[in-house]
Structures are given as structure tokens and as C-alpha cells.
Design a protein around this motif. Structure first.
Motif, short mmCIF file in Angstrom:
data_model
loop_
_atom_site.label_atom_id
_atom_site.label_comp_id
_atom_site.label_asym_id
_atom_site.label_seq_id
_atom_site.Cartn_x
_atom_site.Cartn_y
_atom_site.Cartn_z
N ILE A 58 0.86 -1.18 0.00
CA ILE A 58 0.00 0.00 0.00
C ILE A 58 0.90 1.23 0.00
O ILE A 58 1.57 1.53 0.98
CB ILE A 58 -0.94 0.00 1.22
CG1 ILE A 58 -1.91 -1.19 1.13
CG2 ILE A 58 -1.72 1.31 1.31
CD1 ILE A 58 -2.77 -1.38 2.35
N HIS A 59 0.92 1.92 -1.10
CA HIS A 59 1.86 3.02 -1.30
C HIS A 59 1.42 4.28 -0.56
O HIS A 59 0.23 4.54 -0.39
CB HIS A 59 1.99 3.34 -2.79
CG HIS A 59 2.38 2.16 -3.62
ND1 HIS A 59 3.69 1.74 -3.75
CD2 HIS A 59 1.63 1.29 -4.36
CE1 HIS A 59 3.73 0.67 -4.53
NE2 HIS A 59 2.50 0.38 -4.91
N ALA A 60 2.41 5.07 -0.17
CA ALA A 60 2.14 6.32 0.54
C ALA A 60 2.48 7.55 -0.27
O ALA A 60 2.20 8.67 0.15
CB ALA A 60 2.92 6.36 1.85
N ASP A 61 3.08 7.37 -1.45
CA ASP A 61 3.55 8.53 -2.21
C ASP A 61 2.87 8.69 -3.56
O ASP A 61 3.16 9.63 -4.30
CB ASP A 61 5.07 8.44 -2.41
CG ASP A 61 5.50 7.15 -3.09
OD1 ASP A 61 4.63 6.29 -3.35
OD2 ASP A 61 6.70 6.99 -3.35
N HIS A 62 1.98 7.79 -3.92
CA HIS A 62 1.23 7.92 -5.16
C HIS A 62 -0.04 7.07 -5.07
O HIS A 62 -0.16 6.23 -4.17
CB HIS A 62 2.06 7.52 -6.37
CG HIS A 62 2.40 6.06 -6.41
ND1 HIS A 62 3.59 5.55 -5.92
CD2 HIS A 62 1.71 4.97 -6.88
CE1 HIS A 62 3.61 4.23 -6.08
NE2 HIS A 62 2.47 3.86 -6.66
N ILE A 63 -0.93 7.28 -6.00
CA ILE A 63 -2.14 6.47 -6.10
C ILE A 63 -1.91 5.38 -7.14
O ILE A 63 -1.49 5.66 -8.26
CB ILE A 63 -3.36 7.32 -6.49
CG1 ILE A 63 -3.67 8.35 -5.40
CG2 ILE A 63 -4.58 6.45 -6.77
CD1 ILE A 63 -4.22 7.78 -4.11
N THR A 64 -2.15 4.13 -6.76
CA THR A 64 -2.04 3.05 -7.70
C THR A 64 -3.08 3.19 -8.82
O THR A 64 -4.18 3.71 -8.59
CB THR A 64 -2.21 1.68 -7.02
OG1 THR A 64 -2.18 0.65 -8.01
CG2 THR A 64 -3.53 1.58 -6.28
N ALA A 65 -2.74 2.71 -9.99
CA ALA A 65 -3.67 2.74 -11.12
C ALA A 65 -4.53 1.49 -11.20
O ALA A 65 -5.28 1.31 -12.16
CB ALA A 65 -2.89 2.92 -12.42
N ALA A 66 -4.44 0.61 -10.20
CA ALA A 66 -5.10 -0.69 -10.30
C ALA A 66 -6.59 -0.58 -10.59
O ALA A 66 -7.11 -1.25 -11.50
CB ALA A 66 -4.87 -1.48 -9.01
N LEU A 67 -7.29 0.25 -9.85
CA LEU A 67 -8.73 0.34 -10.00
C LEU A 67 -9.12 0.98 -11.34
O LEU A 67 -10.02 0.50 -12.03
CB LEU A 67 -9.34 1.14 -8.85
CG LEU A 67 -10.87 1.24 -8.84
CD1 LEU A 67 -11.51 -0.14 -8.76
CD2 LEU A 67 -11.32 2.10 -7.67
N GLU A 68 -8.44 2.05 -11.72
CA GLU A 68 -8.75 2.71 -12.98
C GLU A 68 -8.43 1.82 -14.18
O GLU A 68 -9.15 1.83 -15.19
CB GLU A 68 -7.99 4.03 -13.09
CG GLU A 68 -8.58 5.13 -12.22
CD GLU A 68 -10.00 5.47 -12.63
OE1 GLU A 68 -10.19 6.00 -13.74
OE2 GLU A 68 -10.92 5.20 -11.85
N LEU A 69 -7.37 1.03 -14.09
CA LEU A 69 -7.06 0.10 -15.18
C LEU A 69 -8.11 -1.00 -15.27
O LEU A 69 -8.49 -1.43 -16.36
CB LEU A 69 -5.66 -0.48 -14.97
CG LEU A 69 -4.53 0.52 -15.24
CD1 LEU A 69 -3.19 -0.03 -14.73
CD2 LEU A 69 -4.42 0.84 -16.73
#
Length: 249
Positions: A58-69
């Protein structure tokens, strides 16, 4: 296997594209939402179909693209089972290989940066996330991080891999792209073989790093597999611009 290393400069994040030439399936490791159009363009250029996204933690410096992809192309969300994310389609555990066509990732639980952190071994490559960086490591002062635990993860799991295994980290801030297990064992100033546990703990305790400017938005957003919060301060909007402008919302 098709392999690409992609760099997102805002958070200095490396995203890794793995493609199976037999089935045309692709995996993205640690995709970043602001760079998803670039990543999808590369997947298509290579004649692949994005089947899975895989995050190391779980990253703290960016938003993962997992959901949008997933919304855009239907890729499945893969994440460490330890984090119990209800939005994940597949939870990874150590000792249970993850396969996509001819690609087989060996999940390695490497806590210490976060308690649910995983690295992924793929043949002669290991994707180390934030647990092991080139000449460094991720910080241990938030998200249930722990210096003792990180030292053990690196020294007892990553450093026991064959020395010629290539180390591909989740970040680098000095234009470096790859290392090796042998190199990190020899010269990593924090975790190399010359460092004792007590010395490592002193190093980590003395970093005096500032509070991460995006963590209060990134962590809850990434617990939802990549949701940008509303009402972001103007200086942080760039971290979610891709999602803000997305037709999926």
C-alpha cells in the motif's frame, strides 16, 4: 518474456511491464494512476492485453492505477493477501506462485517498510518494492513499519537469493535503474553485510525525514485499490490528475 521498465517522475516510481509472448497476457507491477495512459499505450504497442496489476504494498507517495485500469480494460487487481483489501480480485501469499501465461511470480513477504510488503521473484529478476532500493531502503516510521523487521526481511530473504539476481526497486531518485543482490550485499550503506542490526536501527532512527506530504490521501485511497479523494489541496492535485479527468470518475 517481454519486459519493460517504466518511470513516473512525479513520485520517482518504477512500473514494470511483463508480457507473455505465448498468450499475449501482460502484468503491470506498481502502476501509477497519473501514468496509466502511457502504460496502456505501451501494452497495446507491444500487442499485449493487460490481464493483471500487481502492487508490492500500500503506497504512501502515489495512487495506484489498479482500479482505474480495471475499469478501463478489465484487468484484475492482485495485491498481498496480508492487507485484506476487499477491492482486490486475487490475494498473494508467500509459497503460492502467481502465474499469467508463461510468467510465474514467486511472492516473498518482506515486511518492515510496511507490514504487508511483498517482493516478487521472477527467474533472474526480483522486484523489491520499497524493501530494498539501490544503495538504500524504504523508511520504517509509518504503516506499521519496523527497522528490526526490515533488516530481517532483506538479510534473510532477499540477500539469500543468488548473487547474480537483478534487483529492480520501486523507486530511485538518482537515475539508477537496476542493481544486483551481490552489489547490494557488498555496498548498500544501510543494509550491506558490514552493517549490524544495531547500526541499521541507528541509521533509520536518525534519518529525521519529513512527514510524507501525500500519505494522508494515498494510503486510504490505495486501500481502495486506487481512489483519489475529493477536495485535494491545489498543490497535490497533480498526483491524481489522471483520475480526476478520467471518464470513469
Amino acid at each position: 518474456m517481454i519486459f519493460r521498465q517504466l518511470f513516473e517522475p512525479l513520485s520517482s516510481t518504477y512500473t514494470y511491464l511483463l508480457g507473455c509472448e505465448e498468450t499475449g497476457q501482460a502484468i503491470l507491477i506498481d502502476p501509477v494512476v497519473v501514468a496509466m495512459d502511457r502504460d496502456l499505450a505501451e501494452v497495446r504497442r507491444l500487442g499485449l492485453t493487460l490481464a493483471y496489476t500487481v502492487d508490492t504494498h500500500i503506497h504512501a507517495d502515489h495512487i495506484t492505477a489498479a482500479l482505474e485500469l480495471k475499469r478501463t480494460v478489465g484487468s484484475k487487481i492482485v495485491a498481498p493477501a496480508h492487507d485484506c483489501l476487499p477491492c482486490a480480485d486475487i490475494g498473494l501469499e508467500e509459497g503460492q506462485p502467481f502465474r499469467a501465461g508463461s510468467i510465474e511470480l514467486q511472492p516473498l513477504h518482506t515486511p518492515g517498510h510496511t507490514d504487508g510488503h511483498f517482493a516478487y521473484l521472477l527467474g533472474e529478476r526480483v522486484f523489491t518494492g520499497d524493501a530494498l532500493l539501490i544503495d538504500g531502503c524504504g523508511r520504517t516510521d509509518f504503516q506499521n513499519g519496523d527497522a528490526d523487521t526490515l533488516y530481517k526481511s532483506v538479510r534473510e530473504k532477499l540477500f539469500t537469493l543468488p548473487e547474480d539476481v537483478l534487483v529492480y526497486p520501486a523507486h530511485d531518485y538518482n537515475d539508477r535503474r537496476v542493481s544486483t543482490i551481490a552489489q547490494e550485499k557488498k555496498r548498500n550503506p544501510r543494509l550491506g553485510e558490514a552493517r549490524s542490526l544495531d547500526e541499521f536501527k541507528q541509521i533509520m532512527a536518525g534519518l529525521n525525514l519529513p512527514y510524507p506530504k501525500f500519505i494522508d490521501y494515498a494510503v486510504p485511497g490505495n486501500r481502495q485499490c486506487g481512489v483519489c479523494p475529493s477536495g485535494l489541496p491545489e498543490n497535490l492535485e497533480k498526483y491524481c490528475r489522471q483520475m480526476t479527468d478520467s471518464p470513469q470518475g
